[in-house]
Design a protein around this motif. Sequence first.
Motif, PDB file in Angstrom:
ATOM      1  N   GLY A  83     -18.612 -67.766  40.989  1.00 25.09           N
ATOM      2  CA  GLY A  83     -19.194 -68.154  39.822  1.00 25.09           C
ATOM      3  C   GLY A  83     -19.449 -67.212  38.758  1.00 25.09           C
ATOM      4  O   GLY A  83     -19.539 -66.221  38.765  1.00 25.09           O
ATOM      5  N   ASP A  84     -19.138 -67.674  37.439  1.00 23.12           N
ATOM      6  CA  ASP A  84     -19.222 -66.771  36.343  1.00 23.12           C
ATOM      7  C   ASP A  84     -20.717 -66.776  35.675  1.00 23.12           C
ATOM      8  O   ASP A  84     -21.068 -67.494  34.735  1.00 23.12           O
ATOM      9  CB  ASP A  84     -18.293 -67.367  35.046  1.00 23.12           C
ATOM     10  CG  ASP A  84     -18.291 -66.253  34.001  1.00 23.12           C
ATOM     11  OD1 ASP A  84     -18.868 -65.123  33.781  1.00 23.12           O
ATOM     12  OD2 ASP A  84     -17.307 -66.742  32.879  1.00 23.12           O
ATOM     13  N   LEU A  85     -21.542 -65.945  36.112  1.00 23.02           N
ATOM     14  CA  LEU A  85     -22.781 -65.821  36.130  1.00 23.02           C
ATOM     15  C   LEU A  85     -23.345 -64.973  34.806  1.00 23.02           C
ATOM     16  O   LEU A  85     -22.690 -63.660  34.771  1.00 23.02           O
ATOM     17  CB  LEU A  85     -23.510 -65.223  37.398  1.00 23.02           C
ATOM     18  CG  LEU A  85     -24.979 -65.394  37.668  1.00 23.02           C
ATOM     19  CD1 LEU A  85     -25.907 -66.588  36.994  1.00 23.02           C
ATOM     20  CD2 LEU A  85     -25.571 -64.406  38.664  1.00 23.02           C
ATOM     21  N   SER A  86     -24.403 -65.391  34.100  1.00 23.00           N
ATOM     22  CA  SER A  86     -24.808 -64.469  32.925  1.00 23.00           C
ATOM     23  C   SER A  86     -26.308 -64.940  32.795  1.00 23.00           C
ATOM     24  O   SER A  86     -26.632 -65.895  33.310  1.00 23.00           O
ATOM     25  CB  SER A  86     -24.262 -64.739  31.658  1.00 23.00           C
ATOM     26  OG  SER A  86     -24.185 -65.991  31.137  1.00 23.00           O
ATOM     27  N   PHE A  87     -27.269 -63.875  32.457  1.00 24.16           N
ATOM     28  CA  PHE A  87     -28.646 -64.132  32.187  1.00 24.16           C
ATOM     29  C   PHE A  87     -28.766 -63.757  30.696  1.00 24.16           C
ATOM     30  O   PHE A  87     -28.518 -62.869  30.360  1.00 24.16           O
ATOM     31  CB  PHE A  87     -29.495 -63.130  33.079  1.00 24.16           C
ATOM     32  CG  PHE A  87     -29.518 -63.479  34.478  1.00 24.16           C
ATOM     33  CD1 PHE A  87     -30.528 -64.308  34.963  1.00 24.16           C
ATOM     34  CD2 PHE A  87     -28.646 -63.049  35.267  1.00 24.16           C
ATOM     35  CE1 PHE A  87     -30.471 -64.694  36.502  1.00 24.16           C
ATOM     36  CE2 PHE A  87     -28.523 -63.369  36.735  1.00 24.16           C
ATOM     37  CZ  PHE A  87     -29.559 -64.380  37.255  1.00 24.16           C
ATOM     38  N   THR A  88     -29.458 -64.842  30.048  1.00 28.41           N
ATOM     39  CA  THR A  88     -29.849 -64.597  28.711  1.00 28.41           C
ATOM     40  C   THR A  88     -31.187 -64.763  28.478  1.00 28.41           C
ATOM     41  O   THR A  88     -31.626 -65.856  29.074  1.00 28.41           O
ATOM     42  CB  THR A  88     -28.976 -65.701  27.683  1.00 28.41           C
ATOM     43  OG1 THR A  88     -27.567 -65.690  28.079  1.00 28.41           O
ATOM     44  CG2 THR A  88     -28.979 -65.464  26.412  1.00 28.41           C
ATOM     45  N   ALA A  89     -31.758 -63.777  27.492  1.00 27.24           N
ATOM     46  CA  ALA A  89     -33.196 -64.089  27.252  1.00 27.24           C
ATOM     47  C   ALA A  89     -33.744 -65.219  26.921  1.00 27.24           C
ATOM     48  O   ALA A  89     -32.968 -65.613  25.802  1.00 27.24           O
ATOM     49  CB  ALA A  89     -33.781 -62.623  26.428  1.00 27.24           C
ATOM     50  N   GLY A  90     -34.718 -65.856  27.135  1.00 29.11           N
ATOM     51  CA  GLY A  90     -35.020 -67.132  27.049  1.00 29.11           C
ATOM     52  C   GLY A  90     -34.491 -68.483  27.341  1.00 29.11           C
ATOM     53  O   GLY A  90     -34.742 -69.428  27.193  1.00 29.11           O
ATOM     54  N   VAL A  91     -33.160 -68.252  28.122  1.00 31.10           N
ATOM     55  CA  VAL A  91     -32.372 -69.073  28.153  1.00 31.10           C
ATOM     56  C   VAL A  91     -32.440 -69.165  29.854  1.00 31.10           C
ATOM     57  O   VAL A  91     -32.361 -70.118  30.653  1.00 31.10           O
ATOM     58  CB  VAL A  91     -30.824 -69.075  27.741  1.00 31.10           C
ATOM     59  CG1 VAL A  91     -30.182 -70.187  28.108  1.00 31.10           C
ATOM     60  CG2 VAL A  91     -30.908 -68.944  26.442  1.00 31.10           C
ATOM     61  N   GLY A  92     -32.277 -67.959  30.554  1.00 29.73           N
ATOM     62  CA  GLY A  92     -32.236 -67.894  31.970  1.00 29.73           C
ATOM     63  C   GLY A  92     -30.705 -67.764  32.424  1.00 29.73           C
ATOM     64  O   GLY A  92     -29.780 -67.487  31.843  1.00 29.73           O
ATOM     65  N   PRO A  93     -30.558 -68.158  33.578  1.00 25.87           N
ATOM     66  CA  PRO A  93     -29.255 -67.892  34.290  1.00 25.87           C
ATOM     67  C   PRO A  93     -28.207 -68.967  33.646  1.00 25.87           C
ATOM     68  O   PRO A  93     -28.557 -70.151  33.566  1.00 25.87           O
ATOM     69  CB  PRO A  93     -29.484 -67.975  35.790  1.00 25.87           C
ATOM     70  CG  PRO A  93     -30.621 -68.710  35.799  1.00 25.87           C
ATOM     71  CD  PRO A  93     -31.627 -68.425  34.527  1.00 25.87           C
ATOM     72  N   LYS A  94     -27.081 -68.577  33.720  1.00 29.05           N
ATOM     73  CA  LYS A  94     -25.900 -69.415  33.438  1.00 29.05           C
ATOM     74  C   LYS A  94     -24.639 -69.364  34.075  1.00 29.05           C
ATOM     75  O   LYS A  94     -24.417 -68.220  34.275  1.00 29.05           O
ATOM     76  CB  LYS A  94     -25.639 -69.550  31.889  1.00 29.05           C
ATOM     77  CG  LYS A  94     -26.608 -70.014  30.861  1.00 29.05           C
ATOM     78  CD  LYS A  94     -26.400 -71.611  30.595  1.00 29.05           C
ATOM     79  CE  LYS A  94     -27.563 -72.168  29.713  1.00 29.05           C
ATOM     80  NZ  LYS A  94     -27.599 -73.585  30.094  1.00 29.05           N
ATOM     81  N   PHE A  95     -24.177 -70.534  34.620  1.00 37.70           N
ATOM     82  CA  PHE A  95     -22.775 -70.411  35.038  1.00 37.70           C
ATOM     83  C   PHE A  95     -21.746 -70.990  34.237  1.00 37.70           C
ATOM     84  O   PHE A  95     -21.917 -72.037  33.814  1.00 37.70           O
ATOM     85  CB  PHE A  95     -22.642 -71.000  36.751  1.00 37.70           C
ATOM     86  CG  PHE A  95     -23.273 -70.236  37.719  1.00 37.70           C
ATOM     87  CD1 PHE A  95     -22.502 -69.204  38.226  1.00 37.70           C
ATOM     88  CD2 PHE A  95     -24.118 -70.802  38.331  1.00 37.70           C
ATOM     89  CE1 PHE A  95     -23.042 -68.418  39.215  1.00 37.70           C
ATOM     90  CE2 PHE A  95     -25.057 -69.929  39.212  1.00 37.70           C
ATOM     91  CZ  PHE A  95     -24.385 -68.701  39.910  1.00 37.70           C
ATOM     92  N   ALA A  96     -20.770 -70.040  33.675  1.00 40.24           N
ATOM     93  CA  ALA A  96     -19.974 -70.858  32.586  1.00 40.24           C
ATOM     94  C   ALA A  96     -18.990 -71.612  33.157  1.00 40.24           C
ATOM     95  O   ALA A  96     -18.202 -72.332  32.368  1.00 40.24           O
ATOM     96  CB  ALA A  96     -19.163 -69.508  31.744  1.00 40.24           C
ATOM     97  N   ASN A  97     -18.736 -71.591  34.348  1.00 41.51           N
ATOM     98  CA  ASN A  97     -17.657 -72.483  35.075  1.00 41.51           C
ATOM     99  C   ASN A  97     -18.368 -73.385  36.049  1.00 41.51           C
ATOM    100  O   ASN A  97     -18.211 -73.094  37.465  1.00 41.51           O
ATOM    101  CB  ASN A  97     -16.757 -71.378  35.860  1.00 41.51           C
ATOM    102  CG  ASN A  97     -17.153 -70.677  36.665  1.00 41.51           C
ATOM    103  OD1 ASN A  97     -18.405 -70.106  36.706  1.00 41.51           O
ATOM    104  ND2 ASN A  97     -16.289 -70.126  37.558  1.00 41.51           N
TER     105      ASN A  97
END
Length: 341
Positions: A83-97
Amino acid sequence: MKDSLFIKAAFSEKTERPPVWMMRQAGRFMPEYWEIKNKYSFLEMCKTPEIAADVTMLPVDLLGIDAAILFSDILVTGEAMGGDLSFTAGVGPKFANPVRTQADIDRLDTEVVHKLQYVADAIKVVQQRLNGSIPLIGFAGAPFTVMSYLVEGGSSKDFKLTKLLMHNHPELAHQLLSKIAKVTAGYLNLQIAAGVNAIQIFDSWAQALAWDDYKEFSHRYIVEIISQLDRKDIPVISFCKGSSVFAPLMAEAKPDVISIDWNVDLLDIKHRLPQGIAVQGNLDPHILYADKKVIKERIHRLFERMRGENGFIFNLGHGIMPDIPFDNVKYAVDVIKEFRY
C-alpha cells in the motif's frame, strides 16, 4: 514481568488496585509529542527506532502509567504489503493505490515481515529504556480494519466500498482478509520475538458491521491470528469498537483480555464472559474533559462496581482525544494509582 500489576490483571490474577494505561497515551494531547512531531513526518517517527522509543516513553515519564504501548500505527502492515501510505494533517491516512479488484489483491505481497524490522528495532530500544520497570505492549490492526483502509483508500464514515466488496464479492474480501491475517500473525510474532510483554489487536471499525458480517469478515480472522501467536507468558488483548455487543463472540477467539467500550456495564459483561477472561476499560474518554471532581467520582464509581473482581485493567473505551487537557489525564492516573481495594 510476572509481578507487574498489568500482567497479573491480564492473566486474571488478584491485584491491590486496577493497573492503568490508556489507548493513545503517547500522542497529540501532549505538548512534548508536538515538539517531536513538528520535526518529523508521522511515518518517519514510526520508522526511526530512537524516535519511536522517545514517543513511547513520554507517558511512562510524564504520566507514570503501568504499561507502555509501542508508538507505531495499525496501517504499517498494509504499507508493507504494497500500500502507498501517507499521512496528511487534518486528513489522516491515505492509500494512493486502493485495493478493489482481483488484480489489486494479487499484487499484495505477504512475505513482508522483514520490511517491518524497524518495529522490532524500536521494541529493543524501548525495552532497554524501560529496563524491566513496566511491561511493553505491542499491537497490530485487525484484518477487517486494515482492509477497510486499503479498500476505501483512507478513513471512511460509512465503509460503503468495503461493504460492497464484502456483499457483492465475498470471495475477494476473504482473499484480501486472508492475506492481511497471514501478515498480521507474522508481524505480531516478530514483536513477541523482539521482546514485547503483551499484544493488543485493534479492530477500530468493527462497530460498522452487522453481527453476521462481524462473525464472517472479522472474528474468524482474529481467531486465526490468535491461534498462531507464540503467546507463552504473553497476554493477548482483543479490542474493537463495538465490543459491548461483540464481546461474547470475541471470547471464542480465546484472548486473555477483552477491551470493552463505554456503552455497557463492565461488571455485567465480565460476568457474561468465560471464567479467566479479563476485561479492560471502560471509561468514556469524554469524562476526561470534565471537572476533576467528576473525573475522580466516575473512576471511583467504576472501581467500586468492579470491587472483588480479578482480571480488570483500567482503560478508556477508546483513545484519548487530542484536545483533552494533559493535566486531566495526569490527574486521572494519579487517582487510579492512589486507589486501593
